[in-house]
Scaffold this motif. Sequence first.
Motif, PDB file in Angstrom:
ATOM      1  N   ASP A  58       0.835  -1.200   0.000  1.00 29.58           N
ATOM      2  CA  ASP A  58       0.000   0.000   0.000  1.00 29.58           C
ATOM      3  C   ASP A  58       0.872   1.252   0.000  1.00 29.58           C
ATOM      4  N   TRP A 197      -8.043  -6.418  10.122  1.00 28.94           N
ATOM      5  CA  TRP A 197      -7.111  -5.283  10.106  1.00 28.94           C
ATOM      6  C   TRP A 197      -6.560  -5.077   8.702  1.00 28.94           C
ATOM      7  N   PRO A 198      -7.318  -4.436   7.818  1.00 31.42           N
ATOM      8  CA  PRO A 198      -6.759  -4.110   6.502  1.00 31.42           C
ATOM      9  C   PRO A 198      -5.518  -3.232   6.670  1.00 31.42           C
ATOM     10  N   HIS A 200      -3.842  -0.701   5.581  1.00 32.84           N
ATOM     11  CA  HIS A 200      -3.820   0.533   4.800  1.00 32.84           C
ATOM     12  C   HIS A 200      -3.778   1.723   5.755  1.00 32.84           C
ATOM     13  N   GLU A 201      -2.951   2.689   5.429  1.00 32.56           N
ATOM     14  CA  GLU A 201      -2.861   3.890   6.257  1.00 32.56           C
ATOM     15  C   GLU A 201      -4.202   4.605   6.340  1.00 32.56           C
ATOM     16  N   GLU A 203      -7.097   3.298   6.343  1.00 30.82           N
ATOM     17  CA  GLU A 203      -7.925   2.566   7.296  1.00 30.82           C
ATOM     18  C   GLU A 203      -7.546   2.929   8.722  1.00 30.82           C
ATOM     19  N   ALA A 206      -8.955   6.340   9.483  1.00 24.81           N
ATOM     20  CA  ALA A 206     -10.411   6.259   9.584  1.00 24.81           C
ATOM     21  C   ALA A 206     -10.829   5.625  10.910  1.00 24.81           C
ATOM     22  N   ARG A 207     -10.116   4.575  11.332  1.00 21.90           N
ATOM     23  CA  ARG A 207     -10.456   3.923  12.608  1.00 21.90           C
ATOM     24  C   ARG A 207     -10.183   4.840  13.787  1.00 21.90           C
ATOM     25  N   HIS A 210     -13.061   7.213  13.865  1.00 22.75           N
ATOM     26  CA  HIS A 210     -14.282   6.545  14.303  1.00 22.75           C
ATOM     27  C   HIS A 210     -14.248   6.291  15.807  1.00 22.75           C
ATOM     28  N   TYR A 237      -1.787  -0.978  13.876  1.00 20.70           N
ATOM     29  CA  TYR A 237      -1.397   0.176  13.068  1.00 20.70           C
ATOM     30  C   TYR A 237      -0.300   0.993  13.762  1.00 20.70           C
TER      31      TYR A 237
END
Length: 469
Positions: A58, A197-198, A200-201, A203, A206-207, A210, A237
Motif C-alpha cells: 500500500d 485489520w486491513p 492501509h494507512e 484505514e 479512519a479507525r 471513528h 497500526y
Amino acid sequence: MNLVWFRNDLRLDDHPALYHACQHGGAVTAVYCVTPEQWQAHDESPAKLGFRQAALNDLARRLAEKGIALELLKAGSYQQLPEQLGAFCQQRNITNLWFNRDIPWDEQQRDNAVVAYLQSCQIVCHEQAADLIYPSPLNNKQGLPFKVFTPWYRAWLQCVQQLHRFTVPEPTAAAAPRPEPDALQLPGSSDYRADLWPAHEAEALARLHHFLVNGRRAYNSQRDIPSMPGTSTLSPYLASGLLSPRRCLQMIQQSAAAEGWEWQEDAWLRELGWREFYRYLMAAFPRLSRNQPFKAQTRHLQWEVNPHHLQAWQQGHTGFPLVDAGMRQLARTGWMHNRLRMLTASFLCKLLLIDWREGEAFFMQHLLDGDFPSNNGGWQWSASTGCDASPWFRIFNPTRQSERFDPEGHFIRKLVPELASLDSRQIHNPPQKVREALGYPAPVIDYRGARERVLQRFRELNETESNVS
C-alpha cells in the motif's frame, strides 16, 4: 538525490524523515530493508510480517502516486546493512539519507553503524526523532530517569502541553506519478486476518477518527470486557507505524476542543502514555532490550520448568476457561484483548511459575501487533520483575476474573465452543464430570496451592536480598 529509509513507520502522514526529505530539494527515493535473520532473532511473527507486507505494498502504491519509488534492500541481519546501504546509495548517487530513529538497543546500534559507515562514504545522514509524542529525554527533579509511571506521566503531560506544531503533513507530489509498482514479497510472512485489520494507512486514520467520535466515551466502562468492542483496535497500526502517535494526540485534542472536555484527562491518552513510558524505559535502561529484568534481584527468582504446563498454556488447554479463551483468540486472530493479555501473562508467571521470557517470546511469535517495548513492559509488569510493576503479592484469580469481566460467558462461548452449552454460573469453572462429558480438560493447577507457591518464592527471594544487603 535523497533516500528515505522506512522502518516501523510505514505511512506518509506525519513522517518527519519523508517530509523533510521532500522539502530538502532534489529527487527522492525510498528503501525498506529486508532482514529475515534479524526478524527471526527478534521473534517477529509470520502474521505481523504478512501485515507488514500488505502495508508495504500500500505504501509503495501511494509513494508511486507522488513520483517516489520504494525498493527493497535484502540483507540477512543488521550487521550487513552498513555496507549494503552504502553500496545501494553509491549505485544510485544518493547524497542524503533520511530516517526516523528507533528505540531498542539492536536498532540503535544498527543506526549508529549505518550513520558512521555512510558518513565515511560522504553521504549526509539526517536522523529524525524517534516515533514518540515527546521524544526528548525526561528525568525527575534529581536528574535521574523516572521509575514509576504516574509521576512520569504527570511530567510527560506537562511537556506535551507545551508542544505546538508537533505533526507534519503528508508531502505533496514533487514529481510525475510513477507506474504501478510490482507486488513486494517478504520472506517468512503468512496470511493474517486482513478482514479484521486491513493494512492501509487510510484505514488506520479512519479507525482513529471513528473511535474518537463513537468509542471514546464508552472506553473507560467497556475496555475490560472482552466480549464487547470497547477498545480502539489500533495497536497493529501503531506497532507497524501506519499510524503516528502524534497524530493520535492531535486528534484527541481536536475532539476535546470540539466537544468541550479536557484532553489531558482522556483514558485512552493514558494508554498511549503507557506505550510511550515503555519506550522511555527501554531508552533509559538498555538492559531491557537484552533479555534482562528491570529489577536485578529477580534474576535469582526460581522459575519452574514444566513443558506440559507451558504447552497447555500455549494451546489454550489449561482448564481455566477465560485463560484458554484468550490464548485461543491469539491463535485465531493474532491479537488478544488487553485484559486477557494481563490475565494470561499473570497465569503463566504467577500461577504456573514459568519464566516471563517464555511468554514474552511466545506473544511476539504470534502477535499481529507485536511491539517489543510494550510487550516487554507488559510481561515484566505481570511477572513483578519490571519498573513500576504489579506488586509481587498481586495474583489474578482466573475464575474471579472470568466472573467479573465475562459474567454471562459470552466471550468464553465464542472462543471455547465446547463450553457453549453451559449456563453463566458453570461456565467459569465447570464441575469435573461436566468437563469430562464436554471434552474440556481439568485445571492444570490448583489455584490456592499455586498461589501460595509463588508467594513463598517471592518471600524467599526478598529474604535473600535482605540478608545480602
